[in-house]
Motif scaffolding. Structure first.
Motif, PDB file in Angstrom:
ATOM      1  N   LEU A  62     -19.284 -21.070  33.091  1.00  0.00           N
ATOM      2  CA  LEU A  62     -19.588 -22.421  33.707  1.00  0.00           C
ATOM      3  C   LEU A  62     -20.379 -23.239  32.450  1.00  0.00           C
ATOM      4  CD1 LEU A  62     -20.095 -24.258  36.348  1.00  0.00           C
ATOM      5  CD2 LEU A  62     -22.178 -22.888  36.751  1.00  0.00           C
ATOM      6  N   ARG A  63     -21.210 -22.547  31.883  1.00  0.00           N
ATOM      7  CA  ARG A  63     -21.947 -23.294  30.668  1.00  0.00           C
ATOM      8  C   ARG A  63     -20.654 -23.899  29.734  1.00  0.00           C
ATOM      9  NH1 ARG A  63     -24.794 -19.457  29.347  1.00  0.00           N
ATOM     10  NH2 ARG A  63     -26.825 -20.221  29.805  1.00  0.00           N
ATOM     11  N   ASP A  64     -19.591 -23.129  29.197  1.00  0.00           N
ATOM     12  CA  ASP A  64     -18.553 -23.657  28.353  1.00  0.00           C
ATOM     13  C   ASP A  64     -17.845 -24.732  29.112  1.00  0.00           C
ATOM     14  OD1 ASP A  64     -19.086 -21.597  26.753  1.00  0.00           O
ATOM     15  OD2 ASP A  64     -17.510 -20.133  27.350  1.00  0.00           O
ATOM     16  N   LEU A  65     -17.717 -24.586  30.513  1.00  0.00           N
ATOM     17  CA  LEU A  65     -17.358 -25.814  31.192  1.00  0.00           C
ATOM     18  C   LEU A  65     -18.103 -27.185  31.055  1.00  0.00           C
ATOM     19  CD1 LEU A  65     -15.099 -27.149  33.218  1.00  0.00           C
ATOM     20  CD2 LEU A  65     -16.411 -26.238  34.895  1.00  0.00           C
ATOM     21  N   MET A  66     -19.176 -27.148  31.176  1.00  0.00           N
ATOM     22  CA  MET A  66     -20.088 -28.320  30.959  1.00  0.00           C
ATOM     23  C   MET A  66     -20.262 -28.665  29.799  1.00  0.00           C
ATOM     24  SD  MET A  66     -21.290 -28.797  34.072  1.00  0.00           S
ATOM     25  CE  MET A  66     -20.444 -28.067  35.653  1.00  0.00           C
ATOM     26  N   ASN A  67     -20.307 -27.918  28.600  1.00  0.00           N
ATOM     27  CA  ASN A  67     -20.388 -28.370  27.431  1.00  0.00           C
ATOM     28  C   ASN A  67     -19.005 -28.837  26.769  1.00  0.00           C
ATOM     29  OD1 ASN A  67     -22.829 -27.366  27.018  1.00  0.00           O
ATOM     30  ND2 ASN A  67     -22.199 -25.173  26.226  1.00  0.00           N
ATOM     31  N   GLU A  68     -17.937 -28.385  27.459  1.00  0.00           N
ATOM     32  CA  GLU A  68     -16.482 -28.936  27.219  1.00  0.00           C
ATOM     33  C   GLU A  68     -16.643 -30.602  27.674  1.00  0.00           C
ATOM     34  OE1 GLU A  68     -11.925 -28.102  28.327  1.00  0.00           O
ATOM     35  OE2 GLU A  68     -13.430 -26.718  28.625  1.00  0.00           O
ATOM     36  N   LYS A  69     -16.993 -30.707  28.822  1.00  0.00           N
ATOM     37  CA  LYS A  69     -16.872 -32.023  29.551  1.00  0.00           C
ATOM     38  C   LYS A  69     -18.169 -32.950  28.978  1.00  0.00           C
ATOM     39  CE  LYS A  69     -13.428 -30.914  31.839  1.00  0.00           C
ATOM     40  NZ  LYS A  69     -11.900 -31.659  31.521  1.00  0.00           N
ATOM     41  N   VAL A  71     -21.150 -32.709  29.354  1.00  0.00           N
ATOM     42  CA  VAL A  71     -22.138 -32.912  30.647  1.00  0.00           C
ATOM     43  C   VAL A  71     -23.691 -32.596  29.694  1.00  0.00           C
ATOM     44  CG1 VAL A  71     -23.431 -32.046  32.793  1.00  0.00           C
ATOM     45  CG2 VAL A  71     -20.858 -32.238  32.252  1.00  0.00           C
ATOM     46  N   ALA A  72     -24.577 -33.498  29.862  1.00  0.00           N
ATOM     47  CA  ALA A  72     -26.033 -33.387  29.424  1.00  0.00           C
ATOM     48  C   ALA A  72     -26.837 -32.304  30.113  1.00  0.00           C
ATOM     49  CB  ALA A  72     -26.766 -34.658  29.426  1.00  0.00           C
ATOM     50  N   LEU A  98     -29.077 -42.081  36.736  1.00  0.00           N
ATOM     51  CA  LEU A  98     -29.099 -40.483  36.886  1.00  0.00           C
ATOM     52  C   LEU A  98     -28.281 -40.222  38.080  1.00  0.00           C
ATOM     53  CD1 LEU A  98     -33.054 -40.058  36.868  1.00  0.00           C
ATOM     54  CD2 LEU A  98     -31.420 -39.394  34.853  1.00  0.00           C
ATOM     55  N   ASN A  99     -27.922 -41.016  39.015  1.00  0.00           N
ATOM     56  CA  ASN A  99     -26.889 -40.751  39.871  1.00  0.00           C
ATOM     57  C   ASN A  99     -25.850 -40.407  39.498  1.00  0.00           C
ATOM     58  OD1 ASN A  99     -28.399 -40.737  42.801  1.00  0.00           O
ATOM     59  ND2 ASN A  99     -29.098 -42.851  41.857  1.00  0.00           N
ATOM     60  N   ALA A 100     -25.212 -41.026  38.559  1.00  0.00           N
ATOM     61  CA  ALA A 100     -23.967 -40.971  37.609  1.00  0.00           C
ATOM     62  C   ALA A 100     -23.801 -39.687  37.184  1.00  0.00           C
ATOM     63  CB  ALA A 100     -23.848 -42.085  36.842  1.00  0.00           C
ATOM     64  N   VAL A 101     -25.082 -39.056  36.366  1.00  0.00           N
ATOM     65  CA  VAL A 101     -25.132 -37.733  35.913  1.00  0.00           C
ATOM     66  C   VAL A 101     -24.756 -36.857  36.791  1.00  0.00           C
ATOM     67  CG1 VAL A 101     -26.559 -36.407  34.533  1.00  0.00           C
ATOM     68  CG2 VAL A 101     -26.507 -38.847  33.930  1.00  0.00           C
ATOM     69  N   SER A 102     -25.344 -36.882  37.930  1.00  0.00           N
ATOM     70  CA  SER A 102     -25.385 -36.077  39.086  1.00  0.00           C
ATOM     71  C   SER A 102     -23.868 -35.887  39.627  1.00  0.00           C
ATOM     72  CB  SER A 102     -26.260 -36.173  40.230  1.00  0.00           C
ATOM     73  OG  SER A 102     -26.092 -35.220  41.061  1.00  0.00           O
ATOM     74  N   ALA A 103     -23.269 -37.056  39.603  1.00  0.00           N
ATOM     75  CA  ALA A 103     -21.844 -37.286  40.216  1.00  0.00           C
ATOM     76  C   ALA A 103     -20.888 -36.710  39.038  1.00  0.00           C
ATOM     77  CB  ALA A 103     -21.531 -38.815  40.537  1.00  0.00           C
ATOM     78  N   GLN A 104     -21.263 -36.777  37.977  1.00  0.00           N
ATOM     79  CA  GLN A 104     -20.372 -36.278  36.989  1.00  0.00           C
ATOM     80  C   GLN A 104     -20.243 -34.563  36.943  1.00  0.00           C
ATOM     81  OE1 GLN A 104     -21.772 -36.348  32.818  1.00  0.00           O
ATOM     82  NE2 GLN A 104     -19.870 -36.011  32.106  1.00  0.00           N
ATOM     83  N   SER A 106     -20.226 -33.072  40.022  1.00  0.00           N
ATOM     84  CA  SER A 106     -19.435 -32.841  41.029  1.00  0.00           C
ATOM     85  C   SER A 106     -18.078 -33.124  40.999  1.00  0.00           C
ATOM     86  CB  SER A 106     -19.726 -33.831  42.409  1.00  0.00           C
ATOM     87  OG  SER A 106     -20.911 -33.316  42.778  1.00  0.00           O
ATOM     88  N   SER A 107     -17.706 -34.005  39.976  1.00  0.00           N
ATOM     89  CA  SER A 107     -16.339 -34.244  39.398  1.00  0.00           C
ATOM     90  C   SER A 107     -15.659 -33.281  38.368  1.00  0.00           C
ATOM     91  CB  SER A 107     -16.494 -35.472  38.710  1.00  0.00           C
ATOM     92  OG  SER A 107     -15.062 -36.094  38.010  1.00  0.00           O
ATOM     93  N   VAL A 108     -16.747 -32.641  37.670  1.00  0.00           N
ATOM     94  CA  VAL A 108     -16.318 -31.384  36.960  1.00  0.00           C
ATOM     95  C   VAL A 108     -15.850 -30.323  37.648  1.00  0.00           C
ATOM     96  CG1 VAL A 108     -16.945 -29.968  34.996  1.00  0.00           C
ATOM     97  CG2 VAL A 108     -17.320 -32.641  34.761  1.00  0.00           C
ATOM     98  N   LEU A 109     -16.921 -30.170  38.695  1.00  0.00           N
ATOM     99  CA  LEU A 109     -16.425 -28.935  39.403  1.00  0.00           C
ATOM    100  C   LEU A 109     -15.128 -28.981  40.224  1.00  0.00           C
ATOM    101  CD1 LEU A 109     -20.026 -27.919  40.360  1.00  0.00           C
ATOM    102  CD2 LEU A 109     -18.754 -26.848  38.618  1.00  0.00           C
TER     103      LEU A 109
END
Length: 300
Positions: A62-69, A71-72, A98-104, A106-109
């Motif tokens: 999960l960490r690698d996925l967030m870093n790859e995409k 995500v802050a 901040l809502n866009a960051v949260s939405a990101q 969900s989009s990645v998942l």
């Protein structure tokens, strides 16, 4: 002939202890201006998302996925037992929606695991302004707690006891903050709660010894303040060791076995219990002797 000669001279160790404490406090101040405190999302602003997956997902994956995409991601930790597949993602951002960051997230998942393969259990958003206000309020709470304790001690005992207890509390809080700066562990509301608990624990130990000091003052009015303080410390030392080791034992167990969610809280508690005993013996109590020697005599 004074019976206090057989006791350990704790007051005589004050200079060495004060020097060590001064070095630690100076080190904390220097680190504060050079490294700074690693404030959590609560204080700095950002997003906290708690996710529960239906299938097994590795933390590293999960960490690698967030870093790859890109995500802050500020912090990622597993919650509960590994089989629960629950994670807490802390996201930081200085700009943007901040809502866009949260939405990101969900989009990645959705892209990786598919919609419906997970559930968002919590989605908390804290704006930078709200975070700054919360940070100010948290430190005000610490200041008010210390002030209230000072007033209580002055009324409960005598004003000469208050300065030492307050100096000890400020000493403990400062050095714990220094430990968080040194390790760059996240400083959040959870840690403020730990500091408030430590303040209460430390002053409780101090009050017990102050009670003994007052009893000896009444029973042996001819003894010097230094002798009274040393006698009080020696006579209450077994109680201090037993209670402190009990609390420290529980704190260490939770620190190493309690999981990542409460790790930082008990990191603060463990340091605080040790510092609470140290500051009570070598700072709060001996400062009563200093007060009597310099302030009270001048006033007389």
């Amino acid at each position: 002939m004074s019976t206090t000669k057989k006791y350990v001279d704790y007051v005589g160790m004050f200079k060495a202890a004060a020097f060590c404490s001064l070095l630690l406090i100076i080190g904390t101040v220097v680190m504060y201006f050079t490294k700074g405190i690693n404030y959590g999302v609560d204080f700095r602003g950002g997003v906290e998302v708690q996710v529960k997956f239906k299938q097994k997902v590795a933390l590293s994956e999960l960490r690698d996925l967030m870093n790859e995409k890109k995500v802050a991601l500020s912090q990622l930790q597993s919650i509960g037992d590994e089989s629960q597949n629950e994670f807490l993602l802390k996201l930081e951002t200085d700009k943007g929606d901040l809502n866009a960051v949260s939405a990101q997230v969900s989009s990645v998942l959705d892209e990786k695991y598919g919609a419906g393969s997970y559930e968002i259990l919590k989605n908390d958003i804290v704006g930078p302004k709200a975070g700054a206000e919360l940070r100010t309020s948290a430190f005000k709470a610490l200041a008010w707690a210390i002030l209230a304790i000072m007033i209580y001690l002055a009324l409960r005992f005598d004003y000469k006891f208050a300065p030492g207890a307050i100096a000890a509390l400020i000493h403990d809080v400062t050095i714990i903050i220094g430990a968080f700066i040194l390790t760059q562990k996240e400083f959040s509301l959870q840690i403020i709660a730990a500091l408030l608990a430590i303040i209460g624990y430390s002053v409780n130990d101090t009050v017990v010894i102050y009670d003994r000091v007052r009893e000896i003052e009444v029973a042996h009015p001819n003894l010097s303040t230094a002798e009274i303080v040393n006698r009080a410390l020696n006579e209450t030392m077994s109680r201090t060791i037993i209670t402190s080791m009990t609390v420290l034992g529980v704190s260490l167990v939770m620190l190493f076995l309690g999981g990542s969610v409460i790790h930082d809280f008990f990191f603060a508690m463990t340091i605080g219990v040790i510092l609470g005993v140290y500051s009570t013996i070598f700072i709060a109590i001996p400062m009563t002797v200093i007060y009597e020697k310099f302030v009270a005599k001048k006033a007389a």
